[in-house]
Design a protein around this motif. Sequence first.
Motif, PDB file in Angstrom:
ATOM      1  N   SER A 107      59.713  31.683  14.198  1.00  0.00           N
ATOM      2  CA  SER A 107      58.837  30.894  13.342  1.00  0.00           C
ATOM      3  C   SER A 107      57.596  30.477  14.108  1.00  0.00           C
ATOM      4  O   SER A 107      57.649  30.283  15.323  1.00  0.00           O
ATOM      5  CB  SER A 107      59.542  29.630  12.851  1.00  0.00           C
ATOM      6  OG  SER A 107      60.662  29.944  12.073  1.00  0.00           O
ATOM      7  N   CYS A 108      56.498  30.315  13.370  1.00  0.00           N
ATOM      8  CA  CYS A 108      55.253  29.793  13.931  1.00  0.00           C
ATOM      9  C   CYS A 108      54.599  28.926  12.870  1.00  0.00           C
ATOM     10  O   CYS A 108      54.801  29.135  11.670  1.00  0.00           O
ATOM     11  CB  CYS A 108      54.286  30.915  14.305  1.00  0.00           C
ATOM     12  SG  CYS A 108      54.839  31.998  15.635  1.00  0.00           S
ATOM     13  N   ASP A 109      53.794  27.963  13.319  1.00  0.00           N
ATOM     14  CA  ASP A 109      52.995  27.193  12.380  1.00  0.00           C
ATOM     15  C   ASP A 109      51.747  26.668  13.067  1.00  0.00           C
ATOM     16  O   ASP A 109      51.596  26.785  14.287  1.00  0.00           O
ATOM     17  CB  ASP A 109      53.801  26.070  11.713  1.00  0.00           C
ATOM     18  CG  ASP A 109      54.255  24.967  12.652  1.00  0.00           C
ATOM     19  OD1 ASP A 109      53.722  24.839  13.774  1.00  0.00           O
ATOM     20  OD2 ASP A 109      55.153  24.208  12.258  1.00  0.00           O
ATOM     21  N   GLN A 110      50.853  26.124  12.252  1.00  0.00           N
ATOM     22  CA  GLN A 110      49.609  25.574  12.758  1.00  0.00           C
ATOM     23  C   GLN A 110      49.150  24.498  11.783  1.00  0.00           C
ATOM     24  O   GLN A 110      49.079  24.738  10.572  1.00  0.00           O
ATOM     25  CB  GLN A 110      48.566  26.691  12.893  1.00  0.00           C
ATOM     26  CG  GLN A 110      47.438  26.375  13.808  1.00  0.00           C
ATOM     27  CD  GLN A 110      46.666  27.623  14.226  1.00  0.00           C
ATOM     28  OE1 GLN A 110      46.873  28.719  13.710  1.00  0.00           O
ATOM     29  NE2 GLN A 110      45.758  27.455  15.162  1.00  0.00           N
ATOM     30  N   PHE A 111      48.881  23.311  12.296  1.00  0.00           N
ATOM     31  CA  PHE A 111      48.461  22.185  11.468  1.00  0.00           C
ATOM     32  C   PHE A 111      46.972  22.288  11.175  1.00  0.00           C
ATOM     33  O   PHE A 111      46.185  22.616  12.068  1.00  0.00           O
ATOM     34  CB  PHE A 111      48.763  20.871  12.190  1.00  0.00           C
ATOM     35  CG  PHE A 111      48.529  19.658  11.357  1.00  0.00           C
ATOM     36  CD1 PHE A 111      49.441  19.285  10.378  1.00  0.00           C
ATOM     37  CD2 PHE A 111      47.399  18.878  11.533  1.00  0.00           C
ATOM     38  CE1 PHE A 111      49.233  18.162   9.597  1.00  0.00           C
ATOM     39  CE2 PHE A 111      47.184  17.757  10.765  1.00  0.00           C
ATOM     40  CZ  PHE A 111      48.104  17.392   9.787  1.00  0.00           C
ATOM     41  N   VAL A 112      46.585  22.019   9.928  1.00  0.00           N
ATOM     42  CA  VAL A 112      45.171  22.010   9.542  1.00  0.00           C
ATOM     43  C   VAL A 112      44.867  20.715   8.790  1.00  0.00           C
ATOM     44  O   VAL A 112      45.699  20.206   8.049  1.00  0.00           O
ATOM     45  CB  VAL A 112      44.797  23.235   8.667  1.00  0.00           C
ATOM     46  CG1 VAL A 112      44.862  24.516   9.489  1.00  0.00           C
ATOM     47  CG2 VAL A 112      45.678  23.347   7.437  1.00  0.00           C
ATOM     48  N   ARG A 113      43.661  20.198   9.001  1.00  0.00           N
ATOM     49  CA  ARG A 113      43.228  18.974   8.309  1.00  0.00           C
ATOM     50  C   ARG A 113      41.754  19.130   7.915  1.00  0.00           C
ATOM     51  O   ARG A 113      40.946  19.610   8.700  1.00  0.00           O
ATOM     52  CB  ARG A 113      43.381  17.761   9.211  1.00  0.00           C
ATOM     53  CG  ARG A 113      42.807  16.475   8.588  1.00  0.00           C
ATOM     54  CD  ARG A 113      42.934  15.268   9.491  1.00  0.00           C
ATOM     55  NE  ARG A 113      44.341  14.916   9.585  1.00  0.00           N
ATOM     56  CZ  ARG A 113      44.963  14.706  10.740  1.00  0.00           C
ATOM     57  NH1 ARG A 113      44.334  14.807  11.880  1.00  0.00           N
ATOM     58  NH2 ARG A 113      46.242  14.381  10.743  1.00  0.00           N
ATOM     59  N   LEU A 114      41.448  18.706   6.697  1.00  0.00           N
ATOM     60  CA  LEU A 114      40.066  18.607   6.222  1.00  0.00           C
ATOM     61  C   LEU A 114      39.874  17.199   5.700  1.00  0.00           C
ATOM     62  O   LEU A 114      40.602  16.761   4.804  1.00  0.00           O
ATOM     63  CB  LEU A 114      39.778  19.630   5.124  1.00  0.00           C
ATOM     64  CG  LEU A 114      38.371  19.581   4.530  1.00  0.00           C
ATOM     65  CD1 LEU A 114      37.316  19.915   5.591  1.00  0.00           C
ATOM     66  CD2 LEU A 114      38.243  20.514   3.335  1.00  0.00           C
ATOM     67  N   GLU A 115      38.936  16.466   6.290  1.00  0.00           N
ATOM     68  CA  GLU A 115      38.548  15.144   5.813  1.00  0.00           C
ATOM     69  C   GLU A 115      37.227  15.336   5.079  1.00  0.00           C
ATOM     70  O   GLU A 115      36.347  16.042   5.575  1.00  0.00           O
ATOM     71  CB  GLU A 115      38.373  14.181   6.975  1.00  0.00           C
ATOM     72  CG  GLU A 115      39.637  13.997   7.799  1.00  0.00           C
ATOM     73  CD  GLU A 115      39.349  13.278   9.096  1.00  0.00           C
ATOM     74  OE1 GLU A 115      39.108  12.064   9.054  1.00  0.00           O
ATOM     75  OE2 GLU A 115      39.339  13.965  10.140  1.00  0.00           O
TER      76      GLU A 115
ATOM     77  N   ASP B  66      52.896  30.809   7.491  1.00  0.00           N
ATOM     78  CA  ASP B  66      53.042  32.256   7.287  1.00  0.00           C
ATOM     79  C   ASP B  66      52.682  32.950   8.595  1.00  0.00           C
ATOM     80  O   ASP B  66      51.512  33.215   8.868  1.00  0.00           O
ATOM     81  CB  ASP B  66      52.132  32.718   6.153  1.00  0.00           C
ATOM     82  CG  ASP B  66      52.176  34.221   5.927  1.00  0.00           C
ATOM     83  OD1 ASP B  66      52.964  34.917   6.605  1.00  0.00           O
ATOM     84  OD2 ASP B  66      51.406  34.695   5.072  1.00  0.00           O
ATOM     85  N   LYS B  67      53.700  33.228   9.407  1.00  0.00           N
ATOM     86  CA  LYS B  67      53.435  33.759  10.748  1.00  0.00           C
ATOM     87  C   LYS B  67      52.764  35.126  10.725  1.00  0.00           C
ATOM     88  O   LYS B  67      52.149  35.534  11.702  1.00  0.00           O
ATOM     89  CB  LYS B  67      54.688  33.763  11.611  1.00  0.00           C
ATOM     90  CG  LYS B  67      55.721  34.781  11.253  1.00  0.00           C
ATOM     91  CD  LYS B  67      56.874  34.728  12.242  1.00  0.00           C
ATOM     92  CE  LYS B  67      57.733  35.967  12.066  1.00  0.00           C
ATOM     93  NZ  LYS B  67      58.348  36.394  13.287  1.00  0.00           N
ATOM     94  N   SER B  68      52.817  35.837   9.597  1.00  0.00           N
ATOM     95  CA  SER B  68      52.133  37.131   9.514  1.00  0.00           C
ATOM     96  C   SER B  68      50.615  36.972   9.371  1.00  0.00           C
ATOM     97  O   SER B  68      49.882  37.945   9.525  1.00  0.00           O
ATOM     98  CB  SER B  68      52.684  37.961   8.342  1.00  0.00           C
ATOM     99  OG  SER B  68      52.347  37.366   7.106  1.00  0.00           O
ATOM    100  N   SER B  69      50.151  35.756   9.095  1.00  0.00           N
ATOM    101  CA  SER B  69      48.714  35.484   8.986  1.00  0.00           C
ATOM    102  C   SER B  69      48.177  34.698  10.172  1.00  0.00           C
ATOM    103  O   SER B  69      46.969  34.686  10.410  1.00  0.00           O
ATOM    104  CB  SER B  69      48.423  34.683   7.709  1.00  0.00           C
ATOM    105  OG  SER B  69      48.767  35.415   6.575  1.00  0.00           O
ATOM    106  N   LEU B  70      49.064  34.025  10.882  1.00  0.00           N
ATOM    107  CA  LEU B  70      48.638  33.168  11.992  1.00  0.00           C
ATOM    108  C   LEU B  70      48.347  33.968  13.243  1.00  0.00           C
ATOM    109  O   LEU B  70      48.894  35.057  13.421  1.00  0.00           O
ATOM    110  CB  LEU B  70      49.734  32.140  12.283  1.00  0.00           C
ATOM    111  CG  LEU B  70      49.961  31.118  11.180  1.00  0.00           C
ATOM    112  CD1 LEU B  70      51.167  30.250  11.516  1.00  0.00           C
ATOM    113  CD2 LEU B  70      48.732  30.256  10.968  1.00  0.00           C
ATOM    114  N   PRO B  71      47.467  33.427  14.090  1.00  0.00           N
ATOM    115  CA  PRO B  71      46.825  32.130  14.024  1.00  0.00           C
ATOM    116  C   PRO B  71      45.565  32.141  13.144  1.00  0.00           C
ATOM    117  O   PRO B  71      45.066  33.201  12.766  1.00  0.00           O
ATOM    118  CB  PRO B  71      46.432  31.863  15.480  1.00  0.00           C
ATOM    119  CG  PRO B  71      46.118  33.220  16.022  1.00  0.00           C
ATOM    120  CD  PRO B  71      47.111  34.142  15.335  1.00  0.00           C
ATOM    121  N   VAL B  72      45.062  30.929  12.866  1.00  0.00           N
ATOM    122  CA  VAL B  72      43.796  30.784  12.148  1.00  0.00           C
ATOM    123  C   VAL B  72      42.700  31.371  13.028  1.00  0.00           C
ATOM    124  O   VAL B  72      42.564  30.998  14.187  1.00  0.00           O
ATOM    125  CB  VAL B  72      43.499  29.294  11.846  1.00  0.00           C
ATOM    126  CG1 VAL B  72      42.126  29.134  11.219  1.00  0.00           C
ATOM    127  CG2 VAL B  72      44.585  28.696  10.972  1.00  0.00           C
TER     128      VAL B  72
END
Length: 169
Positions: free
Chosen positions: A58-66, A134-140
């Motif tokens: 598994s992989c993930d990446q946190f994203v934030r837009l203010e 979605d580890k098939s798309s990561l990383p950003v």
Amino acid sequence: LVCQCLFLLTSGITLVGHDSERRVRVSPCEDAGCYSRIINYNLASLDQLRALTEASESCDQFVRLECRHIRFLKEQWGWWVSRDGFKIQSWGGTPTDSGKCACGERGDCALGLSSCNCDANDNVWRSDEGFLSDKSSLPVKEVRFGDTRDVPVEIAFHSIGKLRCWGQS
């Protein structure tokens, strides 16, 4: 894999840092996706990061837009770009290309919107955040935003977390 990575051996997590982890202001511009920020990973190529994600369970990446007084996913004013260069119309906490942010998935976005808080396009500070998984798309690889020309009314900031991978596939 040659990279400046932090290995947490007790939990088996690999963290890969980059140059966009801090809060970054979106430069003023008007057209959809006119602002672009390419994410530069510390000493690791996208091919090396692809190998890491493919080898991990598994992989993930946190994203934030203010945001304040902007448009985001609903009318395709913003998106992120996958490691393979695909335009992804979703934000953290939702399935890839769902056209939604986490609040849209939960059904609790501002003003009863079905997409994202940042689609409210009003004078209230709002945010959309969550994990891309979605580890098939990561990383950003890149983030794109627009509708921020009329400063100081229209304004946005983004931050992208470290790529996190764990387990063996």
